[in-house]
Design an enzyme around this catalytic site. Sequence first.
Site, short mmCIF file in Angstrom:
data_model
loop_
_atom_site.label_atom_id
_atom_site.label_comp_id
_atom_site.label_asym_id
_atom_site.label_seq_id
_atom_site.Cartn_x
_atom_site.Cartn_y
_atom_site.Cartn_z
N ARG A 169 1.43 -1.06 -0.57
CA ARG A 169 -0.16 0.19 -0.05
C ARG A 169 0.93 1.75 0.28
NH1 ARG A 169 -5.50 0.63 3.33
NH2 ARG A 169 -6.61 1.93 1.43
N GLU A 180 -3.27 5.42 -1.24
CA GLU A 180 -1.91 4.81 -0.26
C GLU A 180 -1.96 6.17 1.15
OE1 GLU A 180 0.50 3.81 -3.41
OE2 GLU A 180 -0.23 1.68 -2.87
#
Lengths: 291, 792
Positions: free
Chosen positions: B368, B738
């Site tokens: 991520r 993210e």
Amino acid sequence: MYPSRFSYEAPTTVKEAIALLSKANGEAKVLAGGQSLVPMMKLRFAAPQILVDINNIPGLAFHSADPDGTYRIGALCRHVDLEKDVELAAQQPTMAAAAPVIADPIVRTRGTVVGSLCHADPQGDWASVMSALGGSIVAEGPNGRRTIPCSDFVNGPFQNLLEPEELAVEATVPPPVGTRAGGYLKLERRIGDFATAGVAVSLELSGEQVVRAGIGLTGVGPSTICADAAAETLVGQALDQSTIERAAQLASDVSQPRSDHRGSEAYKRHIVATFVTRILSNLQPATEQAT
Amino acid sequence: MTIDEVKIGGLGASRPRVEDNRFIRGKGNYVDDIALPGMLHMELLRSPLAHARIKSIDVTAAWAIPGVRLVLTGEMMASRNLAWMPTLSYDTQAVLATDKVRFQGQEIACVVADDPYIAKDACEAIIVDYEPLPVIVNPTQAMTAGAPVIRDDKENQHDNLIFDWEVGDKDGTDAAFSAADVVSELELHYPRSHPSPIETCGSIADFDRSTSKLTVYMTTQAPHIIRAAVAMVAELPEHMIRIISPDLGGGFGNKVPVYPGYVVSILASILLERPVKWIEDKTGNLISTGFGRDVYLRGQMALRKDGKILGVRMHTDSDHGAFFSDAQPSKFKIGLMHSAFACYDIPTAHLTAQGVYTNKAPGGVAYRCSFRVTEAMFFQERMVQAAADDLGLDQAEFRRLNFVQDDDFPHRTPFGFLTDSGQYGKCLDIGLEAVGYKKFLEQKEEAKKNGRLLGIGISTMTEPLGAGNSREYDILGIKMFDSAELRVHMTGKAILRTGAKSQGQGHETTWAQIVAHELGIPADDVVVEEGDTDTAPFGMGTYASRSTPVAGAAVSMVSRKIRAKARKIAAHLLEVSEEDIDWELGRFYLRSSPDRGVTIQECAMAAYSNVPDGMEPGLENNAYYDPPNLTWPFACYIATVEVDPLTGVWDVLNMVAVDDCGVRINPMIVEGQIMGGLTEAYAMASMQFITFDDEGNCVGSNYMDYLLPTAWETPGFELHEVVTPCPHHPIGAKGIGECATVGGPAAFVNAVMDALKGSGVRNVDMPLLPDRVYEALTTSRDVSGAPPIRTS
């Protein structure tokens, strides 16, 4: 889930279940809630040849107080049954404190109190609670029933005193001699994690004086630890600061934690003392707490 | 007449997610939901040891089990030249081990059987004779003189070093340090974690001898890269390979690499000429597939007394496990670590990096995050707090003093990136206001008098999202652009395909919104399809928050191509010249007589029924988009905590997030992304880590040991927004997926460190488990490294 091959039996009476266990020569496991057994089978740590599912046996899903005050928990009583029982706090305050912190809500919905006791995980919460309460396991076998005190029942990590052909049909707690008070505190890294350390305290009070006490420790030894000396030091006393400190120290002393990824030995001892202190301080009369 | 853009589900509409319709009904179609006629099942045998020579493998008993169709070992793979495969970082990785096992969980053999139970039984029947070797579990051990060489399979590899790499200006930075009044230092470890999508990896390989076509259903975030990789590894013609990535149950970077299971299932299907399904179990996923982080970082900051940052030095020692299979742009050995300090006006910086092999699972995926940006920003914000503390300056004001100012863009970062937009001070102001900064500082002092420990932590950062541009970003030489193909049908409905691959981001919802914004076609009239290499245009897939910056831009651009053609058709229908008509959402009209117009739907019908002379019929097109730059979202995260001094347990009192990701396509989805990211940030800070004991046993191989926070322990979050459009993106959007995972952890850790301020503790490494916080508090010493595994 791809466990090893096993056969499955679903008896509808206790007698039938015991007959199946007797036939199995120790190769059977009893399935109640399955919250420990099934994951172990998934990992193939457990590979029983026969699974005896007791969920179809009527009359085991109860928890209730007898007229004399004896409290009984049937083999199919789920954790959630205790958690949701609004009267439990008055009848069994230590149990009521423990029920909402057993594992996680998913496990509580399916898992059973007696099954958890039989599983005998040193990090299991109910064993400490039942030890503090002086409870027992009622085992039924081909030759009838016998009662085994919880403090003796677990004889090692994941080991108990049941014979292979015996079924634990209920757990019992003796009637109180005073007013019940108590608490359960557990330190866990995450909800559903095993306890880093847990402390169960059960008191019976006459006025402000402790007439009976029990302290059980979770996760700080090869099996549940009964902190008898710590409990003993409370009996006959009011919950003043020095008594609490003495009990906390004795409980910490009797614990046998190991350093691991949940914390060091010293940390776990410290948590035991802290939790004994917190539970007992919380049970102090309001005047004491203020000082 | 004017169409309300929000009503047709255009930009800014919090449109409910289209894909949820099937997910909440249990109608998703994941790899494991797919059953093909005659399908067999594959199971992998994995190594129990972290480092051992394989003396022999006996598969006799496995073959003897009824229902077993195939048993493969490394030796048999080697005979087909498939025992090793290339990684995404120009290394090689064992498919099935031949000579040695190099990490616990490494793939040794596979069984294909009629059902998965038989396959598992047969795996247990395989007897492997090992000769254990000394185990290396961290960079220090790896670089110790005389350490066993893990990659003795590689010619010229005589130690465990993978790379030595540097970036920045060493001399300039040295000069900055010479001129400094104060030098702050910090050393920390960003522990290994695992992305752990709920759905594990898996594949169904289906080789059809009659057509020579190989179809593989696969859990992949980047189907086209996989197609190229399979073509190269298996030496199959690319047009005979079809990769289908159906619904994915999360990815988080874990489903970018090529895994041995995929390759083995393909070979098994080719050998058996039957479909072969491989579904990894949770433990297999956690112990063998791409991890994140595992980097030791240290550095110094050169400071002037008044608080101005003059320069930064950084060094990283990264642990890549047994094979260097990081998924990252090829040019950069430690990802985009050098994006650190991008939001601060710092004249010079220098980074050195050393990567090593250890006896741990390979991976180093961008969990991520945009390739090591998480570690970069964590170090940045921990360093900034340490520097503010060393100077005795307020942590918020110290940041503000050093921020790149709104009118300083474009701005060259200390490591040479070019940032292009932002309102950093405004975001900080909103965050401070929302958290009640001044008041909290007073409360903190008051609480301290009563023995209570409160703390506040700030993390502010801009990060580079949306790789590439293709000048600088490629994976194995394949440039990091992306694509979209739009087909508008004659009734004005449309199908859109892109080279990205949603794994929870909501592309089916948001891509349609971009089309709605560009063409005025209601989003509900646009179906979005991704993940099938036979139908989707070529693309690099979805990770590193690149979908909206790259594929999303391609959606805009292809829509504009469609609009350009529709304009010609509109002029034809209105019998005027193109110059005489204007566009409003969903409609061309005559400038001189706005009531006269044609809708985009009418143009679509005409495209198939009434095109002007000389025009090709149809209303379809595609666009490949190569972004001119990365996008640079900014975030300000502020957490307040209370630490229990007797247990070390800390509770989050408040968590405020101010995100500036430019124009928001679907605000609800953006907020969902931020909340999910903050949850992972809290996870990193508090509990989520994978560690190894001295024997290389993975501690964290299941969800009892690998702690993912659930809704029960995750705190609530308060979200705010600032919108600074991206100057180069067609609709002004920036990446967002993210940001919170990247920037969030430092806010929590800074808050706990702030609560411990005055105790002499400078750093407690994540995870901040209660026992570690308590240890720091009571010993007044830093707690460093992964949590110790003490087994005795």
